[in-house]
Design a protein around this motif. Structure first.
Motif, PDB file in Angstrom:
ATOM      1  N   LEU A  35       0.834  -1.199   0.000  1.00 60.59           N
ATOM      2  CA  LEU A  35       0.000   0.000   0.000  1.00 60.59           C
ATOM      3  C   LEU A  35       0.870   1.252   0.000  1.00 60.59           C
ATOM      4  CD1 LEU A  35      -2.790  -1.001   2.554  1.00 60.59           C
ATOM      5  CD2 LEU A  35      -2.832  -1.173   0.055  1.00 60.59           C
ATOM      6  N   ARG A  36       0.580   2.165  -0.918  1.00 58.14           N
ATOM      7  CA  ARG A  36       1.281   3.443  -1.013  1.00 58.14           C
ATOM      8  C   ARG A  36       0.273   4.574  -0.833  1.00 58.14           C
ATOM      9  NH1 ARG A  36       6.195   3.515  -3.940  1.00 58.14           N
ATOM     10  NH2 ARG A  36       6.213   5.685  -3.277  1.00 58.14           N
ATOM     11  N   THR A  37       0.784   5.718  -0.402  1.00 54.26           N
ATOM     12  CA  THR A  37       0.016   6.966  -0.371  1.00 54.26           C
ATOM     13  C   THR A  37      -1.354   6.750   0.283  1.00 54.26           C
ATOM     14  OG1 THR A  37       1.078   7.444  -2.514  1.00 54.26           O
ATOM     15  CG2 THR A  37      -0.565   9.013  -1.729  1.00 54.26           C
ATOM     16  N   ILE A  38      -1.328   6.384   1.541  1.00 55.19           N
ATOM     17  CA  ILE A  38      -2.560   6.145   2.300  1.00 55.19           C
ATOM     18  C   ILE A  38      -3.074   7.503   2.783  1.00 55.19           C
ATOM     19  CG2 ILE A  38      -3.558   4.976   4.291  1.00 55.19           C
ATOM     20  CD1 ILE A  38      -1.165   2.976   3.999  1.00 55.19           C
ATOM     21  N   ARG A  39      -4.285   7.862   2.337  1.00 51.19           N
ATOM     22  CA  ARG A  39      -4.845   9.182   2.616  1.00 51.19           C
ATOM     23  C   ARG A  39      -6.164   9.062   3.381  1.00 51.19           C
ATOM     24  NH1 ARG A  39      -3.259  10.224  -3.006  1.00 51.19           N
ATOM     25  NH2 ARG A  39      -1.622  11.815  -3.074  1.00 51.19           N
TER      26      ARG A  39
END
Length: 618
Positions: A35-39
């Motif tokens: 998981l990348r760039t968890i917003r």
């Protein structure tokens, strides 16, 4: 015909695009199983949650992913797959992964099992917190014994682990929004990845004080789980921020002088550099940096080549020496000085560093045997006379931060950086630019106004302080710690290097070295590249432009979206130019209205992917 992908990256292989997952106001990008760039509500909470397996040289495995299923809808998403790693000895490791998320909770759990036993330096979760807006901010850390400490994320770069024995970490994402990350299954600790120019604080599994590599036993399960919880205490509903289509650029307050630019020359590329003298003259770098390592067999013949190059160069020259320290530093320095004299090679400066200091000494490890640096520097002074003497590290800022040199013996300090130590995807490489101002500010905090140089700093890795070798890259892929990288040959490197120059402008550098002239770290194309063999790579344009700006005045420019576009105002005696860099693979539009008289001039400029534009201002 050259494809756009090939022109940008030097390879026809485009990165697989991530899958964006959404659970209400919580979103994340799924890329290669991680998981990348968890917003949350459009604000970055975590840069990544990844399950990583590292080999004995700290290389990262690229596992085969089987049985991938992705489900999303009704305010939830779920992912399942099995990842498979194969070791160099044929051993195997399988990791069963389950990811599930609602709007306020994300769970990432993994069960690893080896049928054969598996050697690794690390096997488990890494959680990355961003640095911009987080460095120096309050954080609550709970340890494995339940003790809670209210503290802050490091502002200046911490050489060691700021937090150990961690069970959870909680920080404010925005006013009224808290994010808590719970870690189960092992003991976690955090390192300040800005040391390596990564734009993150990394919380990882298995403390470095424990032995590595270690072996996962056959049939021995390894279970870990990460739970991210969002506590939104705001009253009412606040909609997510909409994407900003136009990036506004405005003048800032800081100013300074553009640094001299260097080119590194290695023994392996010395004769090719000499043969390409016309192109070197076209770049007109202010400085040449020669590399000399007696333990690699470098001797009189190498110095003869260096002398021939230096004679035709109009600028200054430095030789960096990896001193073996097998005999006394005084004897070794005298011998090298005698060889230089015989070769009629008289550089303006000497950098000397013990050869063993190129290898990292991680937390918990024993420092290698080495003479005191005071003795090394005194020996260099005695052997090389009154030339300027530099010291520091021939490797990266990490090593300079951990083994701080007695700078009062030196005329300048130096180190390198490399953007593919831990990750080599396009986004991670460009994000390392965020860390550079923290690095230069940390160096200034340690060494004050001491003259300061950086380089060579290139996308390919010239040496691996963390293992026995750099990684060969015959397949021209994007891999960490590789000694060649296809992006060096494309417009990606052109944009990266110019943006690098912008990010370190405030450091007041005595010299910045961003490339060689020839070879895998160089500016001249070889076979099978976007540019014809023997012609300039796109990076040539950046190095030539920066060399041409050396000594110009610069003024800070503030970008509304610095993760997309960076800018710097540069002025010589008569011309003022706005330098703009698009550091994304997407077309960007920059608004420049504040640089023009009201009602006149150019308002918008279109920036192609990974492009550098120089706009002449009235």
């Amino acid at each position: 015909m050259t494809s756009e992908t090939f022109a940008l990256y030097g390879t026809h292989e485009a990165e697989e695009q991530p899958v964006t997952l959404s659970a209400g106001r919580l979103s994340a990008d799924l890329a290669n199983g991680n998981l990348r760039t968890i917003r949350y509500n459009g604000i970055e909470v975590l840069r990544a949650v990844s399950y990583l397996v590292r080999d004995r040289d700290w290389g990262t495995y690229s596992p085969r992913i089987d049985d991938l299923t992705v489900e999303q809808g009704d305010g939830r998403f779920a992912v399942r797959y099995t990842a498979h790693c194969v070791g160099p000895d044929g051993s195997t490791l399988a990791i069963a992964v389950r990811i599930a998320a609602t709007e306020t909770e994300l769970t990432f759990e993994a069960d690893a099992l080896s049928a054969t036993g598996f050697e690794t330096n690390r096997c488990g979760f890494c959680i990355l917190h961003p640095i911009v807006g987080v460095a120096g901010a309050p954080v609550r850390v709970e340890d494995v014994d339940g003790h809670v400490a209210d503290t802050v994320f490091p502002d200046l770069i911490d050489p060691w682990q700021p937090f150990k024995d961690m069970r959870s970490i909680t920080h404010a994402v925005a006013e009224g929004i808290l994010a808590k990350c719970l870690m189960e299954g092992d003991t976690f600790e955090m390192e300040d990845q800005r040391n390596w120019s990564d734009a993150s604080y990394k919380t990882y599994v298995r403390p470095l004080a424990l032995p590595w590599p270690y072996r996962i036993g056959a049939g021995e399960p390894v279970r870990q789980r990460i739970v991210l919880s969002i506590d939104d205490r705001r009253k009412g509903f606040a909609s997510a921020k909409t994407a900003q289509r136009v990036v506004e650029i405005r003048k800032g307050d800081r100013s300074g002088t553009m640094p001299p630019i260097g080119i590194v020359v290695t023994p392996e590329e010395a004769r090719a550099t000499l043969a390409a003298k016309e192109m070197l003259d076209e770049i007109a770098p202010q400085h040449l940096l020669f590399h000399f390592d007696p333990l690699a067999g470098h001797g009189r013949a190498v110095l003869d080549d260096f002398a021939a190059i230096a004679r035709g160069h109009r600028g200054s020259a430095t030789i960096e020496i990896a001193l073996p320290c097998v005999r006394s530093p005084a004897e070794e320095a005298r011998d090298i000085a005698a060889l230089m004299k015989a070769a009629h090679f008289s550089p303006d400066a000497i950098v000397v560093s013990p050869s063993v200091d190129r290898q990292s000494t991680p937390p918990g490890s024993k420092w290698p045997e080495c003479p005191p640096l005071e003795e090394v520097y005194a020996a260099a002074r005695a052997a090389f006379g009154e030339v300027s003497l530099g010291g520091g590290m021939l490797s990266y800022f990490t090593e300079l931060n951990r083994k701080r040199v007695p700078a009062w013996h030196l005329d300048f300090v130096t180190h390198c950086t490399n953007p593919i130590v831990h990750a080599a995807d396009d986004l991670s490489v460009m994000q390392t630019l965020e860390a550079l101002p923290f690095i230069t500010r940390s160096v200034r905090a340690i060494y004050g106004s001491k003259p300061y140089r950086i380089g060579p700093s290139t996308i390919p890795m010239r040496q691996n302080p963390y293992g026995s070798r750099t990684m060969d890259n015959a397949g021209h892929a994007r891999i960490p710690m590789a000694n060649s990288d296809p992006r060096q040959n494309g417009r990606f490197a052109e944009a990266f290097a110019f943006a690098y120059g912008i990010q370190v402008a405030d450091a007041g550098l005595e010299c910045l070295t961003l490339s060689a002239l020839t070879g895998p770290f160089g500016l001249i194309a070889g076979d099978g590249e976007p540019s014809p063999p023997g012609s300039p790579r796109p990076l040539f344009n950046t190095v030539k432009a920066l060399a041409g700006m050396a000594g110009y005045s610069w003024r800070e420019c503030r970008s509304a979206v610095p993760s997309d576009v960076l800018a710097l105002l540069v002025q010589d005696a008569s011309v003022q130019s706005l330098c703009l860099v698009n550091i994304t693979p997407r077309v960007q539009e920059a608004a420049l209205g504040s640089f023009y008289p009201a009602g006149g001039g150019q308002g918008l400029i279109r920036l192609a992917p990974y492009s550098v534009e120089r706009v002449r201002l009235p």
